[in-house]
Design an enzyme around this catalytic site. Structure first.
Site, PDB file in Angstrom:
ATOM      1  CB  SER A   1     -47.022  13.469 -51.847  1.00  0.00           C
ATOM      2  OG  SER A   1     -47.139  14.210 -50.678  1.00  0.00           O
TER       3      SER A   1
ATOM      4  NE  ARG B   1     -55.824  12.809 -43.616  1.00  0.00           N
ATOM      5  CZ  ARG B   1     -54.914  12.351 -44.451  1.00  0.00           C
ATOM      6  NH1 ARG B   1     -53.625  12.469 -44.173  1.00  0.00           N
ATOM      7  NH2 ARG B   1     -55.258  11.778 -45.571  1.00  0.00           N
TER       8      ARG B   1
ATOM      9  CG  ASP C   1     -49.328  21.022 -54.247  1.00  0.00           C
ATOM     10  OD1 ASP C   1     -49.479  21.315 -53.038  1.00  0.00           O
ATOM     11  OD2 ASP C   1     -48.713  20.008 -54.627  1.00  0.00           O
TER      12      ASP C   1
ATOM     13  CG  HIS D   1     -50.300  17.715 -52.199  1.00  0.00           C
ATOM     14  ND1 HIS D   1     -49.072  17.798 -52.816  1.00  0.00           N
ATOM     15  CD2 HIS D   1     -50.246  16.610 -51.399  1.00  0.00           C
ATOM     16  CE1 HIS D   1     -48.304  16.805 -52.386  1.00  0.00           C
ATOM     17  NE2 HIS D   1     -48.995  16.078 -51.536  1.00  0.00           N
ATOM     18  CG  ASP D   2     -55.114  14.864 -51.984  1.00  0.00           C
ATOM     19  OD1 ASP D   2     -53.936  14.578 -51.729  1.00  0.00           O
ATOM     20  OD2 ASP D   2     -56.042  14.724 -51.165  1.00  0.00           O
TER      21      ASP D   2
HETATM   22  N1  LIG Z   1     -53.901  12.774 -49.433  1.00  0.00           N
HETATM   23  C1  LIG Z   1     -52.555  12.321 -49.358  1.00  0.00           C
HETATM   24  C2  LIG Z   1     -51.661  13.462 -49.448  1.00  0.00           C
HETATM   25  C3  LIG Z   1     -50.235  13.275 -49.032  1.00  0.00           C
HETATM   26  O1  LIG Z   1     -49.561  12.605 -50.012  1.00  0.00           O
HETATM   27  C4  LIG Z   1     -52.356  11.466 -48.134  1.00  0.00           C
HETATM   28  O2  LIG Z   1     -53.272  11.353 -47.373  1.00  0.00           O
HETATM   29  O3  LIG Z   1     -51.335  10.866 -47.972  1.00  0.00           O
END
Ligand SMILES: N[C@@H](CCO)C(=O)O
Length: 569
Positions: free
Chosen positions: A276, A345, A516, A550-551
């Site tokens: 990320s 968030r 993602d 993404h996670d």
């Molecule tokens: N879940 C991750 C995603 C972003 O990299 C975070 O909270 O940073």
């Protein structure tokens, strides 16, 4: 003192001076149908006369309810964490309880859930701090950041050749606590699991029997490194930087880390690995100091921020800055902008996971259906306006737990730095030009055409900056362009490739995930292809399926961990 970051127009101007006018509606604009006599029986778009208020019983994910109960306890700000271990423990306990509730609801064993792996939200304080003695010249500020601090932790042992170090770069909200410590392998004294607990350790994908693993809290963060919540004036100041903090770039974060590597006397990393935002840092480090990076991995990141991500992060910052408690960033003496953070968030979480995952986890289940047919007053349970779909309660919970533990200004600065990331040659050339003019006596920021080998610790050499026309690499790239057929259809491919050619000789791993939505696979393909077009013969590209979005990089030990293990071999 660096000038403060410029605040957004909507914050600087009174709203009645805003000049933006909505575009004229075109034919396709959608207007909900007005209720007519014939449709009077429907409640679609008609506000219910008696909205269902939030339930009196405790919602499953969110003990605070729909923000209707008393506002959450102010987060222990990084500076005030000392002596507040008990408070932190309590938040952690609450978090664990919520997770257990959630797992019960999902019918899962009460073991470590996928949920928990998202990030270490209340990390134990980092055990090590690097205090720079130098200022840090900044890419977007003509004045440098005064001497700064970087919090970090390590695992494994640095060998005598000092060539087995791996630097891990975090996502936006994680701390340096990658894995548990409390043993002689780690400098961390905490046994609390870290955000990559299953990836890093003895015999794991990143094997601490073999490698010396370093992870820092990012510059601009709030877990021990200098950031907007650090004392102001710098040092022992009585207030906080707040939005006086200068605008940061991903490259500034990386350059601060290079200072740490100098301090640790590590000339060359075995590998730079990031996911990320950390993937951006990983690429940035290989660009700035290619001679110091043995391998480079970018996981679920990109070579240039996609506009979908820019838009999503803008939306998050907007709701946060709209919270009156944000107070233009000066909230440290009052109540922090919990509501804004919570909502931000929630949006972020939508970009981190995926609809298909939620379909599997929650389906269309609602609390009102799932619980007893009668509510506590003996009335039939019906859908309500407060979080009711399980996915709503999940997002609510995600927002709630994060807003208690993360600094709002850090979120804003880091998220903006991600937006600004662009490794294409025009963007890098313009950055280098500005930086090298503003700081003529500092180590230069490299031009994309600079030959590899200019160490960031070498003094500036004007002649090397004029190397462009005769660059052998450029000729090689042109040759390769004829042979290699990229899969990416990105119009920015050649620009990006020119920007990345300093990485031509570094084995690279690019990993993307099809579900993602934040860093879609098109961006991963673009990055992998751009690296290949530099003539790099050692680019490995993986594209994973699965539903974790993404996670995935935090969750899929088998595939993400396996790819990293193979890459490090
Ligand atoms: N879940 C991750 C995603 C972003 O990299 C975070 O909270 O940073």
């Amino acid at each position: 003192m660096p000038p403060r970051a410029t605040l957004p127009r909507s914050v600087q101007l009174p709203s009645n001076k805003l000049t933006w006018k909505p575009p004229k509606p075109h034919l396709a604009s959608y207007h909900p149908p007005a209720p007519t006599a014939s449709s009077s029986s429907t409640t679609y778009f008609v506000p219910p006369t008696s909205p269902q208020l939030p339930p009196r019983r405790k919602p499953i994910f969110n003990p605070g309810g729909f923000g209707l109960q008393s506002s959450p306890k102010p987060a222990p700000s990084p500076r005030s964490w000392k002596g507040k271990e008990k408070e932190i423990e309590e938040i952690q306990k609450k978090d664990d309880e919520l997770r257990r509730d959630e797992e019960r609801l999902e019918g899962k064993e009460s073991t470590k859930g996928k949920e928990e792996a998202e990030a270490c939200y209340v990390p134990p304080p980092a055990t090590l701090h690097f205090h720079s003695t130098n200022q840090l010249p900044l890419l977007y500020s003509p004045q440098p950041l005064p001497p700064f601090q970087i919090a970090y932790e390590t695992w494994g042992k640095l060998n005598s050749a000092r060539d087995n170090a791996i630097l891990l770069h975090t996502g936006l909200s994680a701390s340096s606590h990658v894995a548990s410590g409390g043993n002689d392998v780690s400098t961390s004294t905490s046994s609390k699991p870290g955000w990559w607990e299953d990836f890093v350790g003895s015999g794991k994908s990143i094997d601490t029997d073999k490698f010396f693993v370093i992870c820092t809290n990012v510059l601009g963060g709030c877990f021990g490194s200098t950031g907007p919540s650090s004392p102001y004036p710098p040092g022992d100041g009585e207030t906080r930087w707040a939005t006086r903090f200068p605008m940061l770039s991903i490259h500034d974060m990386t350059r601060a880390q290079l200072d740490l590597l100098d301090y640790l006397k590590i000339d060359k990393l075995y590998a730079s690995i990031g996911s990320s935002m950390g993937g951006m840092q990983s690429i940035s480090m290989a660009y700035i100091a290619p001679e110091r990076v043995g391998r480079v991995a970018s996981i679920s990141a990109s070579g240039r921020s996609g506009l979908n991500g820019v838009g999503m992060r803008y939306a998050q910052r907007s709701v946060l800055m709209a919270d009156p408690n944000w107070n233009r960033g000066f909230y440290y003496d009052g109540v922090p902008p919990h509501n804004g953070m919570k909502l931000a968030r929630q949006i972020a979480t939508i970009t981190y996971r995926s609809g298909p995952e939620w379909e599997q986890r929650f389906g269309r289940q609602m609390l009102s259906e799932q619980e007893a047919a009668l509510d506590s007053d003996g009335n039939p349970d019906v859908p309500r306006l407060s979080p009711d779909f399980l996915i709503e309660t999940y997002l609510d919970h995600q927002g709630e737990r994060f807003c208690l533990t993360y600094d709002a200004n850090s979120m804003i600065y880091l998220s903006k730095a991600m937006d600004l990331f662009d490794m294409s040659s025009t963007a890098l050339t313009s950055l280098a030009k500005k930086f090298n003019t503003a700081y003529p006596n500092s180590n230069p920021f490299p031009y994309p055409s600079d030959p590899v080998g200019i160490s960031v610790s070498l003094p500036r050499n004007e002649n090397l900056l004029k190397f462009k026309e005769n660059d052998k690499n450029e000729i090689e790239i042109k040759k390769k362009l004829k042979k290699f057929i990229p899969t990416s259809k990105s119009p920015h491919l050649s620009e990006l490739s020119l920007g990345l050619k300093r990485l031509k000789d570094i084995p690279a791993l690019v990993l993307g995930v099809q579900s993602d939505v934040l860093f879609p696979v098109e961006q991963q393909r673009e990055l992998a292809d751009a690296l290949k077009l530099t003539g790099n013969q050692n680019v490995t590209y993986y594209e994973l399926g699965g539903v974790w979005g993404h996670d995935t990089f935090l969750l899929d030990v088998q595939n993400v961990g396996g790819a990293i293990r193979g890459f490090l071999h």
